[in-house]
Design a protein around this motif. Structure first.
Motif, PDB file in Angstrom:
ATOM      1  N   LYS A   9     -46.643 -31.949   5.395  1.00  0.00           N
ATOM      2  CA  LYS A   9     -47.145 -33.117   4.650  1.00  0.00           C
ATOM      3  C   LYS A   9     -47.150 -32.916   3.141  1.00  0.00           C
ATOM      4  O   LYS A   9     -47.704 -33.722   2.409  1.00  0.00           O
ATOM      5  CB  LYS A   9     -48.537 -33.545   5.124  1.00  0.00           C
ATOM      6  CG  LYS A   9     -48.628 -33.836   6.599  1.00  0.00           C
ATOM      7  CD  LYS A   9     -47.759 -34.989   6.984  1.00  0.00           C
ATOM      8  CE  LYS A   9     -47.958 -35.300   8.468  1.00  0.00           C
ATOM      9  NZ  LYS A   9     -46.817 -35.832   9.110  1.00  0.00           N
ATOM     10  N   SER A  10     -46.555 -31.838   2.648  1.00  0.00           N
ATOM     11  CA  SER A  10     -46.375 -31.703   1.205  1.00  0.00           C
ATOM     12  C   SER A  10     -45.229 -32.623   0.798  1.00  0.00           C
ATOM     13  O   SER A  10     -44.402 -32.998   1.626  1.00  0.00           O
ATOM     14  CB  SER A  10     -46.082 -30.254   0.817  1.00  0.00           C
ATOM     15  OG  SER A  10     -44.876 -29.823   1.396  1.00  0.00           O
ATOM     16  N   THR A  11     -45.199 -33.016  -0.477  1.00  0.00           N
ATOM     17  CA  THR A  11     -44.184 -33.970  -0.925  1.00  0.00           C
ATOM     18  C   THR A  11     -43.466 -33.469  -2.171  1.00  0.00           C
ATOM     19  O   THR A  11     -44.012 -32.713  -2.973  1.00  0.00           O
ATOM     20  CB  THR A  11     -44.803 -35.339  -1.255  1.00  0.00           C
ATOM     21  OG1 THR A  11     -45.775 -35.187  -2.298  1.00  0.00           O
ATOM     22  CG2 THR A  11     -45.439 -35.973  -0.036  1.00  0.00           C
ATOM     23  N   THR A  12     -42.244 -33.925  -2.309  1.00  0.00           N
ATOM     24  CA  THR A  12     -41.468 -33.757  -3.533  1.00  0.00           C
ATOM     25  C   THR A  12     -41.057 -35.147  -3.988  1.00  0.00           C
ATOM     26  O   THR A  12     -40.347 -35.849  -3.274  1.00  0.00           O
ATOM     27  CB  THR A  12     -40.225 -32.883  -3.300  1.00  0.00           C
ATOM     28  OG1 THR A  12     -40.645 -31.606  -2.827  1.00  0.00           O
ATOM     29  CG2 THR A  12     -39.425 -32.712  -4.576  1.00  0.00           C
ATOM     30  N   GLU A  13     -41.535 -35.549  -5.155  1.00  0.00           N
ATOM     31  CA  GLU A  13     -41.231 -36.866  -5.708  1.00  0.00           C
ATOM     32  C   GLU A  13     -40.190 -36.678  -6.808  1.00  0.00           C
ATOM     33  O   GLU A  13     -40.431 -35.958  -7.772  1.00  0.00           O
ATOM     34  CB  GLU A  13     -42.485 -37.506  -6.290  1.00  0.00           C
ATOM     35  CG  GLU A  13     -43.626 -37.605  -5.314  1.00  0.00           C
ATOM     36  CD  GLU A  13     -44.973 -37.843  -5.990  1.00  0.00           C
ATOM     37  OE1 GLU A  13     -45.009 -38.078  -7.216  1.00  0.00           O
ATOM     38  OE2 GLU A  13     -45.978 -37.774  -5.290  1.00  0.00           O
ATOM     39  N   THR A  14     -39.047 -37.335  -6.663  1.00  0.00           N
ATOM     40  CA  THR A  14     -37.979 -37.211  -7.648  1.00  0.00           C
ATOM     41  C   THR A  14     -37.711 -38.571  -8.275  1.00  0.00           C
ATOM     42  O   THR A  14     -37.535 -39.556  -7.571  1.00  0.00           O
ATOM     43  CB  THR A  14     -36.690 -36.672  -7.011  1.00  0.00           C
ATOM     44  OG1 THR A  14     -36.981 -35.438  -6.351  1.00  0.00           O
ATOM     45  CG2 THR A  14     -35.618 -36.435  -8.060  1.00  0.00           C
ATOM     46  N   THR A  15     -37.706 -38.608  -9.601  1.00  0.00           N
ATOM     47  CA  THR A  15     -37.349 -39.804 -10.354  1.00  0.00           C
ATOM     48  C   THR A  15     -35.958 -39.569 -10.930  1.00  0.00           C
ATOM     49  O   THR A  15     -35.710 -38.538 -11.556  1.00  0.00           O
ATOM     50  CB  THR A  15     -38.353 -40.069 -11.492  1.00  0.00           C
ATOM     51  OG1 THR A  15     -39.656 -40.179 -10.926  1.00  0.00           O
ATOM     52  CG2 THR A  15     -38.004 -41.334 -12.250  1.00  0.00           C
ATOM     53  N   TYR A  16     -35.056 -40.512 -10.694  1.00  0.00           N
ATOM     54  CA  TYR A  16     -33.667 -40.375 -11.134  1.00  0.00           C
ATOM     55  C   TYR A  16     -33.377 -41.291 -12.314  1.00  0.00           C
ATOM     56  O   TYR A  16     -33.953 -42.371 -12.439  1.00  0.00           O
ATOM     57  CB  TYR A  16     -32.714 -40.736  -9.991  1.00  0.00           C
ATOM     58  CG  TYR A  16     -32.756 -39.754  -8.856  1.00  0.00           C
ATOM     59  CD1 TYR A  16     -31.994 -38.599  -8.897  1.00  0.00           C
ATOM     60  CD2 TYR A  16     -33.557 -39.972  -7.754  1.00  0.00           C
ATOM     61  CE1 TYR A  16     -32.024 -37.683  -7.860  1.00  0.00           C
ATOM     62  CE2 TYR A  16     -33.602 -39.057  -6.704  1.00  0.00           C
ATOM     63  CZ  TYR A  16     -32.840 -37.922  -6.767  1.00  0.00           C
ATOM     64  OH  TYR A  16     -32.881 -37.014  -5.737  1.00  0.00           O
ATOM     65  N   TRP A  17     -32.460 -40.834 -13.161  1.00  0.00           N
ATOM     66  CA  TRP A  17     -31.921 -41.705 -14.206  1.00  0.00           C
ATOM     67  C   TRP A  17     -31.019 -42.709 -13.499  1.00  0.00           C
ATOM     68  O   TRP A  17     -30.088 -42.329 -12.802  1.00  0.00           O
ATOM     69  CB  TRP A  17     -31.081 -40.911 -15.214  1.00  0.00           C
ATOM     70  CG  TRP A  17     -31.857 -39.932 -16.027  1.00  0.00           C
ATOM     71  CD1 TRP A  17     -31.887 -38.582 -15.856  1.00  0.00           C
ATOM     72  CD2 TRP A  17     -32.696 -40.204 -17.133  1.00  0.00           C
ATOM     73  NE1 TRP A  17     -32.699 -38.004 -16.782  1.00  0.00           N
ATOM     74  CE2 TRP A  17     -33.209 -38.987 -17.589  1.00  0.00           C
ATOM     75  CE3 TRP A  17     -33.061 -41.376 -17.789  1.00  0.00           C
ATOM     76  CZ2 TRP A  17     -34.070 -38.893 -18.661  1.00  0.00           C
ATOM     77  CZ3 TRP A  17     -33.925 -41.280 -18.866  1.00  0.00           C
ATOM     78  CH2 TRP A  17     -34.415 -40.052 -19.296  1.00  0.00           C
ATOM     79  N   ASN A  18     -31.287 -43.975 -13.644  1.00  0.00           N
ATOM     80  CA  ASN A  18     -30.415 -44.966 -13.032  1.00  0.00           C
ATOM     81  C   ASN A  18     -30.251 -46.192 -13.920  1.00  0.00           C
ATOM     82  O   ASN A  18     -29.930 -47.268 -13.449  1.00  0.00           O
ATOM     83  CB  ASN A  18     -30.920 -45.359 -11.636  1.00  0.00           C
ATOM     84  CG  ASN A  18     -32.156 -46.204 -11.683  1.00  0.00           C
ATOM     85  OD1 ASN A  18     -32.822 -46.272 -12.713  1.00  0.00           O
ATOM     86  ND2 ASN A  18     -32.468 -46.844 -10.587  1.00  0.00           N
ATOM     87  N   HIS A  19     -30.454 -46.021 -15.214  1.00  0.00           N
ATOM     88  CA  HIS A  19     -30.354 -47.161 -16.118  1.00  0.00           C
ATOM     89  C   HIS A  19     -28.968 -47.323 -16.740  1.00  0.00           C
ATOM     90  O   HIS A  19     -28.706 -48.345 -17.357  1.00  0.00           O
ATOM     91  CB  HIS A  19     -31.411 -47.064 -17.222  1.00  0.00           C
ATOM     92  CG  HIS A  19     -31.243 -45.875 -18.104  1.00  0.00           C
ATOM     93  ND1 HIS A  19     -31.703 -44.636 -17.738  1.00  0.00           N
ATOM     94  CD2 HIS A  19     -30.660 -45.732 -19.304  1.00  0.00           C
ATOM     95  CE1 HIS A  19     -31.406 -43.782 -18.700  1.00  0.00           C
ATOM     96  NE2 HIS A  19     -30.771 -44.409 -19.655  1.00  0.00           N
ATOM     97  N   ASP A  20     -28.099 -46.330 -16.589  1.00  0.00           N
ATOM     98  CA  ASP A  20     -26.735 -46.513 -17.098  1.00  0.00           C
ATOM     99  C   ASP A  20     -25.719 -45.732 -16.252  1.00  0.00           C
ATOM    100  O   ASP A  20     -26.074 -44.898 -15.430  1.00  0.00           O
ATOM    101  CB  ASP A  20     -26.620 -46.134 -18.577  1.00  0.00           C
ATOM    102  CG  ASP A  20     -26.833 -44.667 -18.870  1.00  0.00           C
ATOM    103  OD1 ASP A  20     -26.647 -43.832 -17.961  1.00  0.00           O
ATOM    104  OD2 ASP A  20     -27.173 -44.342 -20.009  1.00  0.00           O
ATOM    105  N   PHE A  21     -24.460 -46.029 -16.474  1.00  0.00           N
ATOM    106  CA  PHE A  21     -23.369 -45.460 -15.686  1.00  0.00           C
ATOM    107  C   PHE A  21     -23.268 -43.950 -15.838  1.00  0.00           C
ATOM    108  O   PHE A  21     -22.988 -43.235 -14.890  1.00  0.00           O
ATOM    109  CB  PHE A  21     -22.054 -46.129 -16.117  1.00  0.00           C
ATOM    110  CG  PHE A  21     -20.848 -45.557 -15.448  1.00  0.00           C
ATOM    111  CD1 PHE A  21     -20.524 -45.916 -14.153  1.00  0.00           C
ATOM    112  CD2 PHE A  21     -20.036 -44.658 -16.107  1.00  0.00           C
ATOM    113  CE1 PHE A  21     -19.410 -45.395 -13.520  1.00  0.00           C
ATOM    114  CE2 PHE A  21     -18.915 -44.122 -15.490  1.00  0.00           C
ATOM    115  CZ  PHE A  21     -18.615 -44.494 -14.197  1.00  0.00           C
TER     116      PHE A  21
END
Length: 85
Positions: A15-27
């Motif tokens: 139940k541990s988590t890894t939260e990843t935020t990705y760059w997705n605002h440009d090509f």
């Protein structure tokens, strides 16, 4: 255009988590991780990583292509001392 999910949370068997935020605002940066946060099953923070990449405009134009160069990476160690980033 759509460049993929901005936030993805992976939950492990314990139940541990890894939260990843990705760059997705440009090509150019699509799909590259911007921030990763690891938490235990109670939500306490253990590590946080931020990654920064070179801007396409800052690179010399020799071939007309661009490969995002990682310019810095910051790692924060929380070791379960807080729940806030």
């Amino acid at each position: 255009e759509e460049y993929g999910f901005a936030n993805v949370t992976e939950t492990l068997e314990d139940k541990s988590t890894t939260e990843t935020t990705y760059w997705n605002h440009d090509f150019y940066l699509r799909g590259l991780p911007a921030r990763t946060v690891t938490r235990d099953s109670s939500g306490w923070l253990y590590t946080g990583n931020q990654t920064f990449y070179a801007d396409p405009g800052s690179q010399p134009d020799y071939s007309g292509t661009f490969f995002p160069k990682e310019i810095s990476r910051e790692t924060d160690w929380y070791e379960g001392t807080t729940k806030e980033v």
